[in-house]
Design a protein around this motif. Structure first.
Motif, PDB file in Angstrom:
ATOM      1  N   ASP A  65       0.837  -1.200   0.000  1.00 53.54           N
ATOM      2  CA  ASP A  65       0.000   0.000   0.000  1.00 53.54           C
ATOM      3  C   ASP A  65       0.865   1.241   0.000  1.00 53.54           C
ATOM      4  N   ILE A  66       1.981   1.131   0.721  1.00 54.60           N
ATOM      5  CA  ILE A  66       2.882   2.269   0.831  1.00 54.60           C
ATOM      6  C   ILE A  66       4.285   1.817   0.464  1.00 54.60           C
ATOM      7  N   ALA A  67       4.884   2.540  -0.463  1.00 57.63           N
ATOM      8  CA  ALA A  67       6.246   2.215  -0.858  1.00 57.63           C
ATOM      9  C   ALA A  67       7.170   3.277  -0.299  1.00 57.63           C
ATOM     10  N   ASP A  68       8.101   2.849   0.531  1.00 58.94           N
ATOM     11  CA  ASP A  68       9.074   3.788   1.081  1.00 58.94           C
ATOM     12  C   ASP A  68      10.328   3.640   0.236  1.00 58.94           C
ATOM     13  N   ILE A  69      10.454   4.474  -0.783  1.00 54.75           N
ATOM     14  CA  ILE A  69      11.532   4.266  -1.747  1.00 54.75           C
ATOM     15  C   ILE A  69      12.415   5.495  -1.859  1.00 54.75           C
ATOM     16  N   GLU A  70      13.533   5.321  -2.539  1.00 57.52           N
ATOM     17  CA  GLU A  70      14.436   6.446  -2.719  1.00 57.52           C
ATOM     18  C   GLU A  70      14.054   7.201  -3.983  1.00 57.52           C
ATOM     19  N   TYR A  71      14.443   8.459  -4.021  1.00 57.74           N
ATOM     20  CA  TYR A  71      14.030   9.298  -5.150  1.00 57.74           C
ATOM     21  C   TYR A  71      14.553   8.797  -6.485  1.00 57.74           C
ATOM     22  N   TRP A  72      15.794   8.282  -6.475  1.00 55.70           N
ATOM     23  CA  TRP A  72      16.320   7.823  -7.764  1.00 55.70           C
ATOM     24  C   TRP A  72      15.572   6.590  -8.250  1.00 55.70           C
ATOM     25  N   ILE A  73      15.029   5.806  -7.298  1.00 54.46           N
ATOM     26  CA  ILE A  73      14.237   4.636  -7.693  1.00 54.46           C
ATOM     27  C   ILE A  73      12.921   5.095  -8.322  1.00 54.46           C
ATOM     28  N   CYS A  74      12.423   6.229  -7.832  1.00 53.49           N
ATOM     29  CA  CYS A  74      11.168   6.793  -8.324  1.00 53.49           C
ATOM     30  C   CYS A  74      11.199   6.930  -9.845  1.00 53.49           C
ATOM     31  N   LYS A  75      12.370   7.278 -10.351  1.00 53.46           N
ATOM     32  CA  LYS A  75      12.510   7.468 -11.788  1.00 53.46           C
ATOM     33  C   LYS A  75      12.264   6.163 -12.551  1.00 53.46           C
ATOM     34  N   PHE A 131       7.460  15.913  -8.365  1.00 57.15           N
ATOM     35  CA  PHE A 131       6.131  16.408  -8.733  1.00 57.15           C
ATOM     36  C   PHE A 131       5.693  15.872 -10.093  1.00 57.15           C
ATOM     37  N   THR A 132       4.395  15.743 -10.236  1.00 56.51           N
ATOM     38  CA  THR A 132       3.863  15.304 -11.514  1.00 56.51           C
ATOM     39  C   THR A 132       2.723  16.232 -11.918  1.00 56.51           C
ATOM     40  N   THR A 133       2.194  16.004 -13.133  1.00 60.04           N
ATOM     41  CA  THR A 133       1.264  16.989 -13.694  1.00 60.04           C
ATOM     42  C   THR A 133      -0.099  17.027 -13.015  1.00 60.04           C
ATOM     43  N   GLY A 134      -0.565  15.914 -12.528  1.00 59.51           N
ATOM     44  CA  GLY A 134      -1.880  15.906 -11.916  1.00 59.51           C
ATOM     45  C   GLY A 134      -2.133  14.565 -11.270  1.00 59.51           C
ATOM     46  N   ALA A 135      -3.389  14.310 -10.907  1.00 62.97           N
ATOM     47  CA  ALA A 135      -3.707  13.068 -10.213  1.00 62.97           C
ATOM     48  C   ALA A 135      -3.275  11.844 -11.019  1.00 62.97           C
ATOM     49  N   ASP A 136      -3.390  11.928 -12.334  1.00 63.94           N
ATOM     50  CA  ASP A 136      -3.024  10.787 -13.168  1.00 63.94           C
ATOM     51  C   ASP A 136      -1.735  11.045 -13.939  1.00 63.94           C
ATOM     52  N   GLY A 137      -0.961  11.989 -13.455  1.00 65.22           N
ATOM     53  CA  GLY A 137       0.248  12.382 -14.181  1.00 65.22           C
ATOM     54  C   GLY A 137       1.230  11.235 -14.340  1.00 65.22           C
ATOM     55  N   THR A 138       1.869  11.178 -15.525  1.00 64.04           N
ATOM     56  CA  THR A 138       2.891  10.167 -15.730  1.00 64.04           C
ATOM     57  C   THR A 138       4.264  10.801 -15.924  1.00 64.04           C
ATOM     58  N   GLU A 139       4.271  12.109 -16.126  1.00 65.29           N
ATOM     59  CA  GLU A 139       5.525  12.826 -16.359  1.00 65.29           C
ATOM     60  C   GLU A 139       5.935  13.558 -15.084  1.00 65.29           C
ATOM     61  N   PHE A 140       7.240  13.784 -14.957  1.00 63.18           N
ATOM     62  CA  PHE A 140       7.704  14.598 -13.842  1.00 63.18           C
ATOM     63  C   PHE A 140       7.708  16.061 -14.271  1.00 63.18           C
ATOM     64  N   VAL A 141       7.409  16.951 -13.340  1.00 63.00           N
ATOM     65  CA  VAL A 141       7.545  18.373 -13.639  1.00 63.00           C
ATOM     66  C   VAL A 141       8.459  19.010 -12.602  1.00 63.00           C
ATOM     67  N   ASP A 142       9.149  20.059 -13.006  1.00 64.22           N
ATOM     68  CA  ASP A 142      10.131  20.675 -12.127  1.00 64.22           C
ATOM     69  C   ASP A 142       9.523  21.600 -11.077  1.00 64.22           C
ATOM     70  N   GLU A 143       8.327  22.162 -11.395  1.00 66.34           N
ATOM     71  CA  GLU A 143       7.776  23.122 -10.439  1.00 66.34           C
ATOM     72  C   GLU A 143       6.809  22.434  -9.472  1.00 66.34           C
ATOM     73  N   GLU A 144       6.485  23.139  -8.393  1.00 66.99           N
ATOM     74  CA  GLU A 144       5.559  22.591  -7.411  1.00 66.99           C
ATOM     75  C   GLU A 144       4.152  22.618  -7.989  1.00 66.99           C
ATOM     76  N   SER A 145       3.707  21.456  -8.480  1.00 60.43           N
ATOM     77  CA  SER A 145       2.451  21.420  -9.220  1.00 60.43           C
ATOM     78  C   SER A 145       1.256  21.124  -8.325  1.00 60.43           C
ATOM     79  N   GLY A 146       1.509  20.818  -7.059  1.00 61.70           N
ATOM     80  CA  GLY A 146       0.392  20.430  -6.205  1.00 61.70           C
ATOM     81  C   GLY A 146       0.183  18.927  -6.159  1.00 61.70           C
ATOM     82  N   TRP A 147       0.911  18.192  -6.995  1.00 60.38           N
ATOM     83  CA  TRP A 147       0.789  16.726  -7.007  1.00 60.38           C
ATOM     84  C   TRP A 147       2.167  16.115  -6.825  1.00 60.38           C
ATOM     85  N   MET A 148       2.347  15.488  -5.695  1.00 63.80           N
ATOM     86  CA  MET A 148       3.662  14.929  -5.375  1.00 63.80           C
ATOM     87  C   MET A 148       3.720  13.438  -5.679  1.00 63.80           C
ATOM     88  N   THR A 149       4.883  12.997  -6.167  1.00 66.11           N
ATOM     89  CA  THR A 149       5.069  11.559  -6.419  1.00 66.11           C
ATOM     90  C   THR A 149       5.414  10.851  -5.120  1.00 66.11           C
TER      91      THR A 149
END
Lengths: 421, 273
Positions: free
Chosen positions: A86-96, A144-162
């Motif tokens: 349910d919860i993945a405690d992962i490292e940021y580089w793995i996130c990619k 950060f990603t584009t939205g609730a269903d975002g698949t891309e990363f975005v550089d700015e604080e979009s309100g949706w965190m990965t």
């Protein structure tokens, strides 16, 4: 789902509760059923501790099942078994690697009570407004990603965190001062022939290659435009230098798990190696001198965070948000910081640490009394100062973040060849 | 009508192997594998000189381990079968051989590490006896420690089948050899060894396949510094390169089958049993 019957009176009550809930995010509406909720969390051993699960049960009422794995298994599980957690405690580089599989869901930052207090490196990438962003996969670039269903990363604080940042640190080389007997101040010492047969590096390619890059730059062999995103030629060059050293017998062993690194250092098989800060502590707690040596070229940093499984919904999802808010509210932060890591929201952790602890771990001041870890073992005597100084000194000297490169697959193959060479 | 055994073998042995063969032709990205029919994985495998070195290493470990386990295993079995007279003692001593197997493989392996280390028991003893001045580095994290662990772990797999065949040798044959004037060595050479061949062959198959498929011993005992094929597959899996791991596995499987095929040329196990 909870059954709520609406009457005028209950609506009034609910209105009051909503105000209270907004002021103090806590389980209110579904207090009864939350007891039956069990969230399954997995991650590396650094932060997946049973103490956290016990405290969750105590504070929030639901169950948290912890599974601690090594970095490779964490990646595998997050990428290939989405329904197993349910919860993945992962490292940021793995996130990619994991985010594009769609196994995680984006998190709405408006539901994160302490979002504004999260340190800058996880939001706009900057520790302080003046600081420059280090090389590699900086957490904010995959945060950060584009939205609730975002698949891309975005550089700015979009309100949706990965990932919600939870834990991070600045890594450097560990040394045995008693067996080396002179100051060490550069990464290049790892390949110094003086330590032939007594050096080690970790066998986790994404991290190891970054340590290697620090060494190569320190030796003056090459300066990378971006250590975290090498070209094929740069990968060949880096691994070439290390393969040569390996063949010349520079290394005693490579390590993959925390305990292996502790064993190597404690037994004196190795006197200089890439290491993690709690491993240093583990060596020291055996009464063996071991230093987490700050180096001129700076630190190689890493960060971890909590991601939510894409299949999480309903009351479990609510519980997960509850958990995240609790995570950032200080208790865990204090727990982690007393082990030498940093919390994503330091100011809340402060309330769960003594002034002396805060001074020692965060501000880099000399300890006034004995410093103990969360398990009660004395880690430092009075008067000791943290290796590398204060939070801002340490995190401000980060040269690169653990990374996943565009040429990752090539790098991995070359890494395999290095190990087999 | 398919017999139950055939069904079980198909479901749990043949089907997975077919799956592995299919996947070995697939492609992989960072986070996914996609069905395809390409020779990339094999091309990379055969195009890299590391592969050849790693396979050579695998054979080297298998051959040396085989030689040691055979000599030790044969000696132990011979002692048990021909020198220990009472059946009770034979059983008791045989069980004694199995005691190390009451703990897990990994524990037995890891316990060598502090023993062989730079400041370990072996080095400390040798230094105190004055045999050496400086601790020996090659005792641990070397081919020596890998093979030592292999021999320790797998000798029993040689002892059991050899002991088994030796126990079935008709003692009167040995008496006949002695009566005919054969020396001890001649009896061994012309009577015992030929009659023990099936046991040796079964033990050999055990040891060779175990060593060739092993990855954990090589990793721990060499300090990750050496690699055999198993390690290569493990690395690939750890890095999510399943198709590449599958391709390596297929090659390893083929190699092991060829080795076993050659071994079976020497002895017709069915006939001998």
């Amino acid at each position: 789902m909870p059954k709520i019957r609406y009457s005028r009176r209950s609506m009034l009550k609910a209105g009051g509760a909503a105000v209270a809930a907004a002021a103090l995010p806590a389980p209110m509406v579904w207090g009864q059923e939350i007891k039956d909720v069990t969230l399954r969390q997995f991650g590396t051993g650094v932060s997946n501790l049973n103490e956290v699960a016990t405290k969750v049960k105590e504070d929030l009422g639901f169950n948290l099942e912890m599974t601690a794995l090594d970095s490779d298994s964490v990646t595998q599980r997050a990428a290939t078994q989405p329904d197993s957690f349910d919860i993945a405690d992962i490292e940021y580089w793995i996130c990619k690697k994991v985010w594009p599989t769609g196994n995680l869901q984006a998190m709405d930052t408006t539901k994160i009570a302490n979002y504004d207090k999260i340190v800058g490196i996880f939001r706009d990438g900057k520790l302080t407004p003046e600081s420059t962003i280090a090389q590699g996969t900086a957490p904010h670039s995959v945060g950060f990603t584009t939205g609730a269903d975002g698949t891309e990363f975005v550089d700015e604080e979009s309100g949706w965190m990965t990932l919600i940042p939870t834990i991070y640190n600045a890594d450097t080389l560990g040394i045995r001062p008693d067996l080396i007997g002179r100051p060490i101040s550069n990464w290049s010492e790892l390949l110094n022939p003086e330590f032939a047969g007594k050096a080690s590096i970790l066998d986790i390619s994404s991290i190891g290659i970054m340590d290697m890059a620090m060494v190569v730059e320190s030796m003056g062999e090459y300066t990378y435009p971006d250590k975290g995103n090498m070209t094929r030629e740069e990968i060949d060059l880096t691994l070439g230098i290390f393969t040569e050293a390996k063949k010349a017998g520079q290394f005693r062993a490579f390590w993959k798990s925390f305990s292996e690194s502790v064993e190597l250092m404690a037994s004196g098989e190795v006197v200089i190696q890439s290491m993690w800060s709690p491993a240093i502590t583990a060596v020291r707690s055996q009464g063996i001198p071991c230093v987490y040596q700050p180096l001129e070229e700076g630190y190689r940093s890493w960060g971890g965070g909590i991601g939510l499984s894409a299949s999480l919904s309903g009351i479990e999802l609510d519980a997960a948000y509850e958990y995240i808010n609790w995570y950032l509210s200080g208790w865990v932060g204090g727990f982690l910081m007393r082990q030498g890591y940093y919390s994503a929201v330091p100011e809340t952790s402060k309330e769960f640490m003594s002034a002396d602890e805060w001074g020692f771990w965060f501000e880099g001041k000399a300890a006034e009394g004995d410093i103990t870890n969360p398990f009660g073992d004395v880690m430092e005597k009075a008067g000791a100062v943290r290796d590398g100084g204060s939070f801002y000194d340490r995190m401000g000297a980060v040269a690169c973040w653990n990374a996943v490169m565009d040429e990752n697959q090539y790098m991995v193959r070359k890494w395999n060849e290095f190990i087999a060479a | 009508m398919a017999s139950p055994l055939a069904l079980i073998l198909t479901a749990f042995l043949v089907a997975p192997i077919i799956m592995i063969v299919i996947v070995s032709f697939w492609g992989a990205t960072e986070f996914s594998i996609y069905p395809a029919f390409q020779f990339d994985n094999y091309a990379f495998l055969f195009g890299s000189d590391v592969t050849y070195r790693v396979f050579f290493n695998t054979f080297k470990y298998a051959a040396i381990t085989w030689a040691f386990t055979l000599v030790i295993g044969f000696t132990v079995a011979y002692f048990l079968a021909f020198h220990v007279r009472s059946l009770k003692w034979q059983i008791a001593l045989f069980l004694l051989c199995t005691i190390p197997f009451w703990t897990s493989n990994i524990i037995r392996m890891i316990s060598w590490i502090p023993f062989l280390g730079r400041n370990g028991l072996a080095n400390a003893t040798l230094v105190s006896w004055g045999v050496i001045d400086e601790p020996l580095d090659w005792l641990l994290f070397s081919d020596f420690s890998v093979i030592l662990a292999f021999v320790h772990l797998y000798t029993l797999f040689m002892v059991v089948p050899i002991f088994n065949t030796m126990m079935r040798i008709d003692k009167s044959l040995i008496e006949a050899a002695v009566d005919a004037g054969a020396t001890g060595w001649q009896t061994l050479r012309y009577v015992v060894i030929p009659l023990t061949k099936p046991g040796i062959m079964i033990g050999t198959i055990f040891v060779v396949t175990l060593v060739m498929g092993d990855f954990i011993t090589v990793r721990f005992m060499s300090g990750s510094q050496s690699a055999n094929v198993g390690r290569m597959i493990q690395n690939d899996i750890g890095l999510l390169q399943y198709p590449s791991a599958a391709a390596t596995a297929v090659i390893l499987l083929a190699t092991v089958l060829i080795v076993i095929g050659i071994l079976l040329r020497f002895v017709d196990i069915r006939k001998e049993l």
